[in-house]
Design a protein around this motif. Structure first.
Motif, PDB file in Angstrom:
ATOM      1  N   ALA A   1      -2.395   4.181  -2.560  1.00 44.97           N
ATOM      2  CA  ALA A   1      -2.719   3.168  -3.745  1.00 44.97           C
ATOM      3  C   ALA A   1      -2.231   1.938  -3.561  1.00 44.97           C
TER       4      ALA A   1
ATOM      5  N   VAL B   1       3.930   2.341 -10.543  1.00 45.31           N
ATOM      6  CA  VAL B   1       3.020   3.199 -10.046  1.00 45.31           C
ATOM      7  C   VAL B   1       3.540   4.494  -9.655  1.00 45.31           C
TER       8      VAL B   1
ATOM      9  N   ALA C   1      -1.962   6.665 -10.636  1.00 48.55           N
ATOM     10  CA  ALA C   1      -1.606   5.557  -9.939  1.00 48.55           C
ATOM     11  C   ALA C   1      -2.340   4.494 -10.697  1.00 48.55           C
ATOM     12  N   ARG C   2      -3.900   4.744 -11.015  1.00 57.98           N
ATOM     13  CA  ARG C   2      -4.589   3.591 -11.402  1.00 57.98           C
ATOM     14  C   ARG C   2      -3.980   3.280 -12.810  1.00 57.98           C
TER      15      ARG C   2
ATOM     16  N   GLY D   1     -10.161  -3.119  -3.783  1.00 57.49           N
ATOM     17  CA  GLY D   1      -9.690  -2.165  -5.165  1.00 57.49           C
ATOM     18  C   GLY D   1     -10.967  -1.330  -5.506  1.00 57.49           C
TER      19      GLY D   1
ATOM     20  N   ALA E   1      -2.246   0.286 -10.214  1.00 58.93           N
ATOM     21  CA  ALA E   1      -2.695   0.187  -9.003  1.00 58.93           C
ATOM     22  C   ALA E   1      -3.897  -0.578  -9.053  1.00 58.93           C
TER      23      ALA E   1
ATOM     24  N   LEU F   1       1.046  -1.176  -0.051  1.00 56.51           N
ATOM     25  CA  LEU F   1      -0.012  -0.018   0.041  1.00 56.51           C
ATOM     26  C   LEU F   1       1.088   1.107   0.086  1.00 56.51           C
TER      27      LEU F   1
ATOM     28  N   ALA G   1      -7.396   3.144  -5.840  1.00 62.31           N
ATOM     29  CA  ALA G   1      -6.512   4.530  -5.391  1.00 62.31           C
ATOM     30  C   ALA G   1      -7.594   5.366  -4.657  1.00 62.31           C
TER      31      ALA G   1
ATOM     32  N   ARG H   1      -7.207  -7.847  -3.138  1.00 64.25           N
ATOM     33  CA  ARG H   1      -7.080  -7.163  -4.401  1.00 64.25           C
ATOM     34  C   ARG H   1      -8.782  -6.764  -4.511  1.00 64.25           C
TER      35      ARG H   1
ATOM     36  N   CYS I   1      -1.260  -1.563  -4.374  1.00 62.53           N
ATOM     37  CA  CYS I   1      -0.536  -2.221  -5.678  1.00 62.53           C
ATOM     38  C   CYS I   1       0.016  -3.356  -5.584  1.00 62.53           C
TER      39      CYS I   1
ATOM     40  N   THR J   1       5.248  -1.615  -7.788  1.00 57.02           N
ATOM     41  CA  THR J   1       5.339  -0.379  -7.217  1.00 57.02           C
ATOM     42  C   THR J   1       5.943   0.554  -7.938  1.00 57.02           C
TER      43      THR J   1
END
Ligand code: ADP
Ligand code: MG
Length: 376
Positions: free
Chosen positions: A335, A345, A314-315, A286, A319, A204, A322, A283, A337, A342
């Protein structure tokens, strides 16, 4: 001090020691705390550390590694208005401690903290809670974590004069490594929810946008007032009690959207808790993180371009979900991830910022960590 203390108990006063309390980040549940709703924060690895001992002089003295000058005050007599500035968080905790019926003596305190100040990660609660656990051990009492959190909150609300909810202090006191702190702000009940990111190959990211905070205090007050008005018009004690169907009874478009954020945000917190406590893949939360952001952006209107751009980027960088975290108008984005993703992102957010000529954000891994305690 160990976790799970609930009853006031006595032990021998401690002569000197080192205590800590962490900052926090909120996974989901924004602007729900003053509506008697649900929040789901966790304690960060970043923490305030305090070395404390009975005072050698006639008055208390506090020094902070982050401040140039020490401050003297009386832990035994200080009342709201007596100690301005940063030391007010410390003197306020002493005052609230006494107000809760626990006599204390004068103290010498040395503070150091790596919680970023003013980023919405609760450097203030970290300070108050670290001082709170130190005062309890110095006095030889164990007031329990929730009572210490309430003392710390009172320091912030009534001594410093910041009208915040109780989430920050509860997260700092109740945090546990690998867990979220599921808090019902109506009655301060706490449930620890497993959130072992690393076991699932996740990370995260906490992205401190370093956006300039503009009008945050006034806007916070305005949102509170809108929520109170919505509850009043619905004839309910708080928006916590409103259902989706109730929203149609609100005539004013703005008030309806504000209320809709709170109602749907509470549902999202409960949905995240349900998923994580029934062993779902993390996940799966999300989409709920994403929906929370959309709700803050469009219905509650507390995001700013720096925050929206970081979330979008980030998306796009991969990610799983987020959202902005914290009160809004700047601060941090989180975010969720893949641990292996990472870098992508972070690169996506950095390049989106660079393209706009904005200062690069500060990014670190938010790992759920232990709440306040004694180090030595
Ligand atoms: P946040 O809690 O989001 O970081 P606040 O405005 O609530 O932001 O609290 C920040 C204030 O807390 C600082 O302006 C300062 O007065 C005090 N503070 C936080 N950390 C320290 C520290 N290490 N030393 C002295 N004061 C601190
Ligand atoms: Mg604060």
């Amino acid at each position: 001090m160990t976790h799970g203390l609930t009853d006031t108990a006595a032990h021998d006063p401690v002569a000197t020691g080192v205590w800590f309390a962490p900052g926090r980040v909120n996974l989901i549940g924004e602007h729900t705390d003053y509506n008697d709703g649900f929040v789901l924060p966790f304690a960060l690895p970043q923490r305030a550390v305090v070395t404390a001992a009975p005072a050698t002089g006639a008055r208390s003295r506090v020094r902070s590694a982050q401040e140039a000058e020490p401050v003297e005050f009386s832990a035994v007599t200080a009342t709201p208005g007596d100690v301005p500035g940063w030391a007010g968080y410390v003197a306020g905790t002493c005052w609230a401690f006494r107000e809760a019926g626990h006599p204390i003596g004068e103290v010498d305190l040395e503070l150091d903290s790596d919680v970023p100040v003013g980023a919405g990660l609760s450097s203030s609660a970290a300070l108050e809670c670290a001082v709170g656990v130190a005062l309890a051990d110095l006095a030889g009492i164990e007031p329990g974590r929730t009572e210490l959190a309430r003392i710390a909150r009172r320091a912030e609300n009534e001594f410093v004069g910041a009208p915040t909810g109780g989430m920050d202090q509860m997260a700092s006191m109740h945090g546990r490594a690998g867990h979220l702190v599921f808090l019902d702000t109506r009655d301060d009940t706490v449930e620890l929810v497993p959130f072992d990111l690393h076991a699932h190959g996740l990370e995260l990211l906490v992205i401190d946008t370093r956006a300039p905070h503009a009008h945050a205090d006034g806007e916070y007050g305005a949102r509170r007032a809108d929520c109170e008005r919505a509850a009043r018009e619905l004839g309910l004690p708080a928006l916590r009690d409103a259902t989706t169907a109730d929203l149609d009874r609100l005539d004013d478009d703005r008030i309806r959207r504000r209320a809709r954020h709170v109602v749907t945000e509470n549902h999202r917190v409960l949905a995240v808790v349900e998923l994580l406590s029934t062993g779902a893949d993390p996940r799966d939360i999300g989409p709920l993180l994403d929906a929370s952001h959309t709700s803050m952006r469009d219905d509650f209107e507390i995001t700013v371009p720096h925050v929206d751009v970081a979330v979008e980027a980030a998306r796009e960088g991969g990610a799983v979900g987020a959202r902005m975290t914290g009160g809004g108008f700047g601060g941090c984005v989180i975010a969720l991830c893949e641990a292996s993703g990472t870098g992508r992102v972070v690169a996506a957010v950095e390049s989106a910022y660079a393209a706009r000529g904005w200062t690069a954000p500060a990014v670190f891994a938010g790992t759920p960590s232990d709440g306040a305690g004694r180090l030595s």
